[in-house]
Design a protein around this motif. Structure first.
Motif, short mmCIF file in Angstrom:
data_model
loop_
_atom_site.label_atom_id
_atom_site.label_comp_id
_atom_site.label_asym_id
_atom_site.label_seq_id
_atom_site.Cartn_x
_atom_site.Cartn_y
_atom_site.Cartn_z
N GLU A 4 -4.69 -1.20 2.79
CA GLU A 4 -5.29 -1.82 3.97
C GLU A 4 -5.56 -3.29 3.67
O GLU A 4 -6.38 -3.63 2.83
CB GLU A 4 -6.61 -1.11 4.34
CG GLU A 4 -7.23 -1.66 5.61
CD GLU A 4 -8.50 -0.93 5.98
OE1 GLU A 4 -9.10 -1.32 6.98
OE2 GLU A 4 -8.89 0.01 5.27
N THR A 5 -4.84 -4.17 4.32
CA THR A 5 -5.00 -5.60 4.09
C THR A 5 -4.64 -6.37 5.36
O THR A 5 -3.72 -5.97 6.08
CB THR A 5 -4.11 -6.08 2.93
OG1 THR A 5 -4.19 -7.50 2.83
CG2 THR A 5 -2.67 -5.66 3.12
N PRO A 6 -5.35 -7.45 5.67
CA PRO A 6 -5.00 -8.25 6.84
C PRO A 6 -3.79 -9.15 6.60
O PRO A 6 -3.24 -9.71 7.53
CB PRO A 6 -6.27 -9.10 7.06
CG PRO A 6 -6.88 -9.21 5.71
CD PRO A 6 -6.58 -7.91 5.01
N VAL A 7 -3.38 -9.28 5.34
CA VAL A 7 -2.25 -10.15 5.00
C VAL A 7 -0.97 -9.34 5.07
O VAL A 7 -0.82 -8.33 4.39
CB VAL A 7 -2.43 -10.75 3.59
CG1 VAL A 7 -1.27 -11.66 3.27
CG2 VAL A 7 -3.75 -11.51 3.50
N ILE A 8 -0.04 -9.78 5.90
CA ILE A 8 1.25 -9.09 6.00
C ILE A 8 2.37 -10.11 5.78
O ILE A 8 2.16 -11.32 5.81
CB ILE A 8 1.43 -8.39 7.35
CG1 ILE A 8 1.35 -9.40 8.50
CG2 ILE A 8 0.40 -7.30 7.53
CD1 ILE A 8 1.69 -8.80 9.85
N ASN A 9 3.57 -9.56 5.53
CA ASN A 9 4.74 -10.39 5.25
C ASN A 9 4.48 -11.33 4.08
O ASN A 9 4.82 -12.51 4.12
CB ASN A 9 5.17 -11.18 6.49
CG ASN A 9 5.61 -10.27 7.62
OD1 ASN A 9 6.22 -9.23 7.40
ND2 ASN A 9 5.29 -10.64 8.85
N GLN A 10 3.87 -10.79 3.04
CA GLN A 10 3.57 -11.55 1.83
C GLN A 10 4.05 -10.77 0.61
O GLN A 10 4.15 -9.54 0.64
CB GLN A 10 2.06 -11.81 1.71
CG GLN A 10 1.48 -12.64 2.84
CD GLN A 10 1.91 -14.09 2.78
OE1 GLN A 10 2.13 -14.63 1.71
NE2 GLN A 10 2.02 -14.72 3.94
N VAL A 11 4.35 -11.53 -0.45
CA VAL A 11 4.69 -10.89 -1.72
C VAL A 11 3.53 -11.13 -2.68
O VAL A 11 2.90 -12.19 -2.68
CB VAL A 11 6.01 -11.43 -2.31
CG1 VAL A 11 7.18 -10.97 -1.48
CG2 VAL A 11 5.99 -12.95 -2.40
N ILE A 12 3.23 -10.13 -3.51
CA ILE A 12 2.09 -10.20 -4.41
C ILE A 12 2.51 -9.77 -5.81
O ILE A 12 3.62 -9.29 -6.02
CB ILE A 12 0.93 -9.31 -3.91
CG1 ILE A 12 1.38 -7.86 -3.76
CG2 ILE A 12 0.38 -9.82 -2.59
CD1 ILE A 12 0.29 -6.89 -3.38
N SER A 71 6.46 -0.36 -1.67
CA SER A 71 6.11 -1.79 -1.63
C SER A 71 6.99 -2.61 -2.56
O SER A 71 6.82 -3.83 -2.61
CB SER A 71 4.65 -1.98 -2.04
OG SER A 71 3.77 -1.27 -1.21
N ALA A 72 7.89 -1.98 -3.30
CA ALA A 72 8.66 -2.68 -4.33
C ALA A 72 9.47 -3.83 -3.73
O ALA A 72 10.11 -3.69 -2.68
CB ALA A 72 9.58 -1.70 -5.05
N TYR A 73 9.43 -4.96 -4.42
CA TYR A 73 10.20 -6.15 -4.02
C TYR A 73 11.03 -6.66 -5.18
O TYR A 73 11.53 -7.76 -5.14
CB TYR A 73 9.23 -7.22 -3.52
CG TYR A 73 9.87 -8.28 -2.66
CD1 TYR A 73 10.47 -7.95 -1.44
CD2 TYR A 73 9.87 -9.62 -3.04
CE1 TYR A 73 11.04 -8.91 -0.65
CE2 TYR A 73 10.43 -10.59 -2.24
CZ TYR A 73 11.02 -10.24 -1.05
OH TYR A 73 11.60 -11.20 -0.25
N ASP A 74 11.13 -5.84 -6.20
CA ASP A 74 11.85 -6.19 -7.41
C ASP A 74 12.34 -4.89 -8.04
O ASP A 74 11.67 -3.86 -7.95
CB ASP A 74 10.94 -6.95 -8.38
CG ASP A 74 11.70 -7.58 -9.53
OD1 ASP A 74 12.16 -6.83 -10.41
OD2 ASP A 74 11.82 -8.82 -9.57
#
Length: 219
Positions: A4-12, A71-74
């Motif tokens: 649950e986070t208000p930040v979307i379309n972001q990589v962390i 959520s994987a981006y790598d």
């Protein structure tokens, strides 16, 4: 942070994980599905004397792996999340320690899952050797620069294609899609019924989403 986070379309986490609307919705569905599977299996767990504290802990760790997985981006975070949930599933398949069928189920799942992971890792290594990166964004930008008129003459692109084929085989194995489904009946029959419910429902959604992310968005 991952659910649950208000930040979307972001990589962390140093571009290892991403947050977007699809991922957030899939995480909610995964959590609802795992809660439903646990609720319908309470009586079975009590009757079969599987109500041990390790049972819920291993399931929670596997869910954490699935949440990181979608959520994987790598490819590094992708592989580590796959192995985390897979190791938990190997334990759960053989959780009924007094049953020879459950033990056999866990061993078969472990051996064939290791083979699948080998295909996955080999495919990732081919792509890394061709592109020089495991990050999805870097791979996507590199493939966008390729002249596809010389598709089969470019050894780098051929390695990417071969790598994607190995990754596809591994994901289809995890999805129990034909012709990589032969292991499923033995594992599902031998595992405790409450675990078979989880096997049949929860990871399939995650692997289908990652299949879309890799082959519809990335490749």
């Amino acid at each position: 942070l991952l659910i649950e986070t208000p930040v979307i379309n972001q990589v962390i986490f140093n571009n290892l994980l991403c947050i977007d609307p699809l991922v957030l919705n899939v995480k909610v569905v995964l959590l609802v599905t795992i809660i439903s599977c646990l609720l319908v299996s309470f009586n079975y767990i009590k009757n079969e004397k599987l109500s041990l504290f390790e049972y819920n802990i291993v399931i929670l760790i596997s869910v954490m792996g699935l949440i990181c997985f979608v959520s994987a981006y790598d490819f590094v975070s992708f592989y580590l999340a796959v192995e985390l949930q897979s190791l938990c599933f190997y334990i759960l398949a053989s959780f009924k320690k007094d049953s020879a069928f459950s033990t056999e189920s866990g061993i078969k799942y472990f051996i064939l899952g290791a083979l699948s992971s080998g295909f996955l890792l080999f495919g990732m290594s081919l792509i890394y050797g061709a592109i020089g990166s495991t990050n999805f964004e870097v791979i996507l930008k590199s493939l966008a620069l390729v002249d596809y008129n010389e598709f089969f003459s470019d050894s780098c692109v051929c390695r990417v294609v071969m790598g994607s084929v190995f990754i596809l085989i591994s994901i289809l194995f995890k999805l129990t899609a034909a012709p990589f489904h032969m292991w499923a009946p033995d594992v599902y029959e031998g595992a405790p019924t409450s675990i078979s419910i989880i096997f049949a429902a929860v990871p399939k959604l995650a692997f289908f989403v990652i299949l879309l992310k890799i082959f519809y968005v990335l490749f």
